[in-house]
Design a protein around this motif. Structure first.
Motif, PDB file in Angstrom:
ATOM      1  N   LYS A  62       0.653  -1.273   0.011  1.00 52.93           N
ATOM      2  CA  LYS A  62       0.475   0.040  -0.218  1.00 52.93           C
ATOM      3  C   LYS A  62       0.836   1.025  -0.233  1.00 52.93           C
ATOM      4  CE  LYS A  62      -3.951   2.302   2.016  1.00 52.93           C
ATOM      5  NZ  LYS A  62      -5.250   2.373   2.431  1.00 52.93           N
ATOM      6  N   ALA A  63       2.035   1.264   0.397  1.00 52.37           N
ATOM      7  CA  ALA A  63       2.762   2.916   1.355  1.00 52.37           C
ATOM      8  C   ALA A  63       3.837   2.585  -0.537  1.00 52.37           C
ATOM      9  CB  ALA A  63       4.063   2.215   2.448  1.00 52.37           C
ATOM     10  N   LEU A  64       4.222   1.470  -1.072  1.00 49.77           N
ATOM     11  CA  LEU A  64       5.044   1.993  -2.155  1.00 49.77           C
ATOM     12  C   LEU A  64       3.826   2.543  -3.242  1.00 49.77           C
ATOM     13  CD1 LEU A  64       6.794  -0.987  -2.794  1.00 49.77           C
ATOM     14  CD2 LEU A  64       7.391   1.147  -1.829  1.00 49.77           C
ATOM     15  N   LYS A  65       2.530   1.998  -3.387  1.00 47.99           N
ATOM     16  CA  LYS A  65       1.473   2.089  -4.153  1.00 47.99           C
ATOM     17  C   LYS A  65       1.418   3.797  -4.078  1.00 47.99           C
ATOM     18  CE  LYS A  65      -2.687   0.941  -6.535  1.00 47.99           C
ATOM     19  NZ  LYS A  65      -3.760   0.622  -5.733  1.00 47.99           N
ATOM     20  N   MET A  66       0.974   4.118  -3.037  1.00 46.98           N
ATOM     21  CA  MET A  66       0.656   5.936  -2.785  1.00 46.98           C
ATOM     22  C   MET A  66       1.868   6.165  -2.647  1.00 46.98           C
ATOM     23  SD  MET A  66      -0.719   4.976   1.170  1.00 46.98           S
ATOM     24  CE  MET A  66      -1.187   7.172   1.658  1.00 46.98           C
ATOM     25  N   ALA A  67       3.100   5.653  -3.327  1.00 40.47           N
ATOM     26  CA  ALA A  67       4.573   6.797  -2.991  1.00 40.47           C
ATOM     27  C   ALA A  67       4.691   6.412  -4.751  1.00 40.47           C
ATOM     28  CB  ALA A  67       5.225   6.353  -2.615  1.00 40.47           C
ATOM     29  N   GLU A  68       4.047   6.182  -5.457  1.00 39.45           N
ATOM     30  CA  GLU A  68       4.364   5.678  -7.220  1.00 39.45           C
ATOM     31  C   GLU A  68       5.225   6.730  -8.154  1.00 39.45           C
ATOM     32  OE1 GLU A  68       0.891   3.472  -8.493  1.00 39.45           O
ATOM     33  OE2 GLU A  68       1.875   1.900  -9.061  1.00 39.45           O
TER      34      GLU A  68
END
Lengths: 922, 355
Positions: free
Chosen positions: B90-96
């Motif tokens: 989730k975090a990585l997706k938010m930081a895409e």
């Protein structure tokens, strides 16, 4: 304090502070154990008034010991803790007060360290369990034998944190224990017991300090109270000095290096877990009578005499021709303060100050040089004078560069020496065709005997040599050993990209450790500011108590000493009226998600649920910066810091889910005071209960050795004639109870009260232990100085009489320096035919043959033991022979004292502190 | 990207002020710059599309969750923490869309303890400027002396390379095959393996000998090739150099790609961008591994590693233990003669069914 090297350094530099404890062991008669009567005089030639137990130093080794098998369940753990306290009580024998303090919720400043310990412990525990099951599987598949796995839960040492059920149980068990001993043990008859359990906020040792501080500040305190504090942390020494009580002693377990540890899989000693083979247990002695722990393996205790340390420090710190009057007490405070630079639990230590490199000596030297300019002391009553501290720091900063260069140089020298040594060892190894052992060629005229020794047992030796050749027939020796590529150090060094010894180190340090550019002055200043605040906080914590429960050092690394410019303006005052966390809140702050089982379900969910608003506190894995160290556990764990606001906000939502029991566990409690029926205070307290008094009442000072405080009746108290239920199934309930307990509160002082760091009027200085510098000049009738070893100056030294020397000479090998070929040199070779060596009892296995033969040749049954041999040797059929009857052996003076002197021996051996001796973690 | 944020903040004074109230006391500028962007990008998703974001002290749950994720992400990228997979994803997706230029490199505790050394695998953003081994291998005579007759068995057809795309499919079946150890799994999608394998077997000394002579040849080829392209330098097209050399020896390069997160043993990369791992084999012998953003870059890194190996005095084929889906397996590995106890990254393919 997490400064393992500190105590080692201290005891090396000031060896006389250490005194080995004499422990009277319970005797056994006809299978009945006779407990030691602790009301008798203390065998250490000293009487203590108060004993303080920092309980966490006891709970940890009792619940997950390193040197013996772990207790099976919680009940056994409790019993182990009781026994440990009994032992301590027996050694110290306090006459007035026993104060037991379990760590409660710690100040926020400590939380980072606790977090890092618990995150690591949880991972280590899981890894150990995995490793165990893997090796178990492997051994079983190879047909090895292992004792069946005990059905027990893995003990997660993380449960030793305030707020868990375990700690709650422990408090209950300790109340039972105290009541039992007050009822039944004659040594406990007149003492007051105070128990400060985990529900009382504060670290154990600081609760103790707080107690002492508050007692000292009231007029009824006896200034000549002899305190004894138990605990292994090095900061107890600092705390003890900070009290300025003249009679202060610390007792701790002696650390012996390289103690055999049992394998955690099969429980046998002699190998580690990874080498476990699952072999059946060896029988110890003919009837396995030596099974169990080998003798001498029990930990022994040492005293650390702070009054002697004060003498040493007085010699070292006294300065003449100062621009202000010299005050030794103030200089002690400064010394304590400087020790904080080198390491404490709340701040990372300065990169340039390493205790192993003599950092404290360096600081003391700088201090002495600078003190002429500073115009006064660095600290007063725990408050720091930052302008003066700055002078010290900047002086350290001046030499910082050379310290780093020297460190590198030393390191390289060390490595080179190691390599040379290895090379030398290799070169010195003789080629294989040169015989070894007794046939080895020897240079003429060397050694202490001119005549070559007679060859002993040539057949055996020849046999050995033949066998050796058989083995060496393999390829390796025939074709020569293959040389390894040069410079192949088996373990690659971790790369150091800071290179403190090269110019530009400061920039690199900040870039690498803090990830900021060298130009970022603002950030660097922030680090320094936090560190300065930290120094003020720590000193205040030691001298006045916790200044702020909220403050913490928000970085993982310290700044450099040379960064401490203009620090006086950096610190104003701490936020007042801060509150400690509640126990369960603190658990949320220090536990990893893997230890969530100690928390209520909905609380636990906050640690792992992706929807949680504090999920960032609980990483699965985290970076470790080895920071120049070798092992992962020595490195800096880069764990995220806890945001208190968000933690509290998240918990607000789950607070309603607590059960009544959890609400009770989560509340902050108070201390409890216990006395037995013979104590003068007993009737007074009983009267309070009878009259249904609801007001806090002062302790009448004359009833309790001047101890002051408020007492308040307690609903769950232990009362006379009311049965105290046993919380441990294997112990009986106390049906005839006469102990009474009551809530206790330390004397209170108004806000802003400053505890004075001074020696109290009326305190008598203990007699000196160290040799006075002017001993030769002052007239002592020409008597030489006799060093003082124990507590008692007039203690009679042990001496041997003539007959004793004769006996010794008879029993020991005749020529001392003459090298004998070991214990078995007289043994016949295996399968030998020469009957001259055989003794009638040759049906015994050869190992047990050896000693009895020697003894029988001597034909004197009550021989003293051979001192050259360790006493734990399995002596086959007649172990009793070993221990001579004191009345029988002649020079009785020696043997009667032997009991205690025998105990001393391991210590003397242990003095040879090996490196890494104190490296074991807590 | 950064300018975009600055521009936005200039126009929205209020939001800028609000953001400053969120900044941690001890956050460095760099960390804050990135976290700020993270918060801004996800603000509306968590706190609703309102004009003014909720005050910090209001304990707004959405905001707190956003703050938590911003910390998860910065802790991961800049401090080296790892979180449970759903949180990480989730975090990585938010930081895409956030670009990070210089995230520090950390070793996590697990990596330290399990001794999985980072050196076992090279990622494309490290070491590119590194000077290759000082010892230029021009010692041709030595190689010639070591030469044995090229074994006839080494015809190139014996070694069929899997193409990368086929592999993804195959790898999963393999994993399940090896964990359950049921041989009838040799059917279905795993065609390329089927062709060459009768039964899985362990590498033998025979295999080593056979391949050694091949690699002695390849060693020379690479040396000459490098001479012709002007020596080892960072501007080389490593993939091409290695591929050409192998082609001239009538063999093929066997290339395998796997997403990094499928390899439990490997240190996961911080920036989420280099997530393809490439393993190179020739004649079933492992010669290099690398990771990168794309398959091409991963292969380039792996090829570079392989070529670096050929820069050493001598290369030898050895049987070494490697991890494969959690188990130790014996694998044929090409090594520098002088390297002891190499730290080998886990194998992407089961070595035993390549033989």
């Amino acid at each position: 304090m997490g400064v393992p090297a500190f105590f080692r350094w201290l005891s090396r530099k000031y060896p006389s502070i250490v005194v080995h404890a004499v422990e009277e062991k319970p005797k056994e008669c006809n299978g009945i154990k006779i407990p030691v009567d602790t009301s008798k005089p203390n065998p250490n030639d000293v009487e203590f008034d108060n004993l303080y137990l920092d309980m966490n130093g006891i709970i940890h080794p009792c619940t997950h010991p390193e040197d013996k098998p772990a207790p099976k369940n919680e009940d056994e753990m409790m019993v182990a803790i009781f026994e440990y306290i009994d032992r301590l009580f027996n050694i110290v024998r306090p006459r007035r007060l026993l104060y037991m303090a379990i760590d409660g919720v710690a100040p926020r400043a400590k939380m980072n360290q606790q977090r890092s310990r618990r995150f690591r412990a949880s991972k280590e525990g899981v890894e150990l369990a995995d490793e165990k099951s893997r090796i178990r599987e492997e051994i079983m598949s190879k047909g090895g034998y292992l004792p069946p796995e005990q059905i027990k839960e893995r003990f997660d040492s993380n449960c030793i944190t305030p707020g868990t059920e375990f700690m709650d149980n422990l408090a209950r068990c300790l109340r039972y224990y105290v009541a039992d001993r007050l009822n039944n043990d004659p040594g406990w008859k007149n003492i007051t017991v105070i128990l400060s359990d985990a529900s009382v906020p504060g670290e154990g040792e600081h609760k103790i300090m707080d107690y002492i501080r508050r007692q000292r500040a009231q007029p009824h305190h006896d200034p000549n109270t002899h305190h004894c504090l138990c605990g292994a942390d090095a900061d107890l020494i600092m705390l003890g000095l900070a009290t300025h009580e003249l009679n202060f002693t610390i007792i701790r377990e002696e650390f012996k290096p390289n103690q055999p540890k049992p394998c955690s899989l099969c429980g046998q000693i002699g190998h580690e877990l990874k080498d476990c083979q699952g072999m059946p247990r060896e029988k110890k002695g003919e009837h396995d009578e030596f099974a169990g722990t080998p003798p001498g393996s029990e930990q022994e205790f040492i005293f650390i005499r702070l009054n002697v340390l004060r003498e040493y420090l007085e010699k070292e710190l006294t300065m003449s021709s100062l621009p202000f009057p010299f005050d030794f007490e103030r200089s002690i405070d400064d010394w304590v303060f400087m020790c904080f630079f080198v390491g404490n639990d709340f701040l990372p230590h300065l990169p340039s100050l390493e205790i192993r490199e003599g950092a404290i000596d360096r600081l003391v030297n700088i201090y002495k040089n600078v003190v002429h300019k500073t115009g006064g002391y660095l600290t007063e009553n725990g408050f720091v004078n930052l302008e003066r501290v700055q002078m010290i720091m900047l002086s350290v900063g001046e030499v910082e560069d050379s310290i780093f260069k020297k460190r590198k140089e030393d390191d390289e020298n060390f490595k080179r020496r190691q390599k040379d040594k290895k090379k030398r060892m290799k070169a010195e190894r003789n080629p294989t065709f040169i015989p070894t052992g007794q046939f080895a060629p020897r240079a003429l005229g060397r050694g202490n005997s001119s005549i070559p020794e007679a060859v002993n047992n040539p057949r055996q030796a020849a046999y050995e040599m033949r066998k050796q050749n058989l083995n060496s027939n393999d390829k390796e020796t025939l074709s020569g050993t293959k040389r390894k590529a040069s410079d192949s150090d088996s373990e690659p060094e971790p790369e150091d990209n800071i290179r403190l010894w090269e110019s530009g180190w400061k920039q690199r340090y900040y870039k690498n450790k803090f990830d900021v550019e060298s130009t970022d002055e603002v950030f660097r200043r922030k680090v320094v500011q936090s560190y300065v605040e930290g120094l003020c906080w720590v000193l205040r914590y030691y001298y006045q108590g916790c200044a702020s429960w909220k403050w913490f050092f928000p970085f993982h690394y310290a700044p450099f000493a040379s960064d401490f410019e203009n620090i006086a303006e950096l610190f104003k005052e701490f936020e007042t009226n801060t509150q400690p966390f509640k126990p369960l809140e603190q658990l949320m702050g220090v536990f990893p998600a893997a230890s969530g089982n100690f928390l209520p379900l909905t609380w636990r969910r906050l640690m792992s649920d992706p929807e949680s608003s504090i999920i960032d506190f609980y990483p699965d894995d985290f970076a470790i910066d080895l920071n120049g160290k070798k092992y992962a556990w020595q490195g800096v764990a880069l764990l995220p810091f806890v945001d208190e606001r968000r933690l509290r906000a998240a918990l607000e939502e789950v607070y309603p889910d607590l059960t009544p029991d959890e609400i009770r566990r989560n509340s902050l409690g108070g201390d409890h005071l216990f006395v037995g029926k013979h104590h003068p205070l007993h009737d007074f307290i009983h009267e309070l209960y009878r009259s249904g008094c609801k007001e806090p009442t002062d302790i009448p000072p004359e009833l309790c050795h001047g101890i002051q405080g408020k007492m308040d009746t307690d609903d769950g108290a232990i009362l006379p004639d009311i049965t105290v239920e046993s919380p441990v199934p294997m112990l009986r309930s106390l049906t005839q109870n006469s102990t009474i307990s009551i809530k206790f509160k330390d004397p209170q002082y108004e806000d802003g009260y400053i505890f004075k760091a001074v020696v109290l009027p009326g305190a008598k200085k203990p007699s000196i232990t160290l040799k006075p510098g002017d001993w030769e000049r002052t007239n002592n009738n020409g008597r030489p100085w006799r060093p003082r070893l124990g507590f008692n100056a007039d203690r009679k030294p042990v001496h041997l009489e003539q007959s004793a020397f004769r006996t010794l000479g008879h029993a020991l090998p005749q020529a001392r320096g003459h090298q004998r070929d070991g214990l078995y040199s007289n043994a016949p070779p295996p399968g030998a035919y020469n009957p001259a060596y055989r003794m009638p009892n040759s049906h015994q296995p050869p190992l047990f043959n050896v000693l009895p033969i020697q003894r029988m040749q001597n034909a004197w049954p009550a021989r003293p033991p051979l001192f050259s041999q360790p006493p734990q040797r399995p002596f086959g059929h007649n172990p009793i022979q070993l221990y001579p009857n004191p009345g029988h052996g002649g020079p009785s003076n020696y043997y009667q004292r032997r009991g205690s002197d025998w105990n001393r021996q391991p210590y003397n051996q242990g003095r040879n502190y090996k490196s890494g001796r104190y490296n074991n973690r807590k | 990207m950064e300018d975009e944020v600055c521009e936005f903040l200039k126009q929205n004074r209020e939001t800028a002020e609000w953001l400053e109230s969120i900044r941690g006391d001890c956050e460095s500028d760099k960390l804050w710059k990135h976290r700020r962007e993270f918060i801004l990008r996800n603000l509306t998703d968590f706190c609703g599309p309102g004009q003014t974001p909720p005050a910090l002290l209001s304990n707004h749950r959405g905001l707190d969750r956003l703050l938590a994720y911003s910390m998860v992400w910065t802790n991961h990228v800049f401090t080296g923490c790892r979180y449970p997979p759903p949180v990480m994803e989730k975090a990585l997706k938010m930081a895409e869309n956030i670009k990070i230029t210089d995230a520090p490199v950390h070793t996590t505790r697990d990596e330290l303890v399990s001794k999985v050394k980072k050196s076992g695998i090279t990622s494309s953003n490290e070491g590119l400027n590194e000077v290759p081994s000082k010892r230029r291998s021009t010692d041709v005579s030595r190689t010639a002396a070591a030469r044995t007759n090229l074994s006839e068995g080494l015809n190139s057809s014996a070694n069929v390379g899997c193409t990368a795309d086929q592999y993804r499919e195959g790898q999963r079946t393999e994993t399940s095959f090896y964990s359950s150890a049921v041989p009838q799994h040799w059917s279905g999608s795993n065609e390329c393996h089927q062709k060459m394998v009768d039964a899985p077997r362990r590498p033998t000394d025979e295999d080593v000998k056979e391949r050694q002579s091949f690699f002695n040849k390849l060693y020379k080829r690479v040396a000459w090739k490098l001479v012709s392209v002007g020596g080892f330098n960072p501007n080389l097209d490593y993939t091409e150099v290695l591929g050409d050399c192998i082609k001239t020896l009538k063999s093929t390069l066997d290339i395998t790609f796997v997403p990094l997160k499928e390899l439990a043993e490997l240190p996961q990369n911080k920036t989420s961008q280099e997530n393809i791992v490439c393993e190179l084999r020739c004649q079933a012998v492992y010669i290099g591994m690398g990771c990168g953003k794309t398959k091409a870059s991963a292969q380039a890194v792996a090829s570079r590693e392989a070529i670096k190996l050929f820069q050493k005095k001598k290369v030898v084929v050895k049987i070494c233990k490697r991890k494969y889906s959690g188990h130790d397996v014996e694998d044929l590995v090409l090594l520098d003669e002088e390297s002891h106890a190499p730290h080998l990254p886990p194998a992407l393919k089961n070595p035993q069914d390549l033989l």
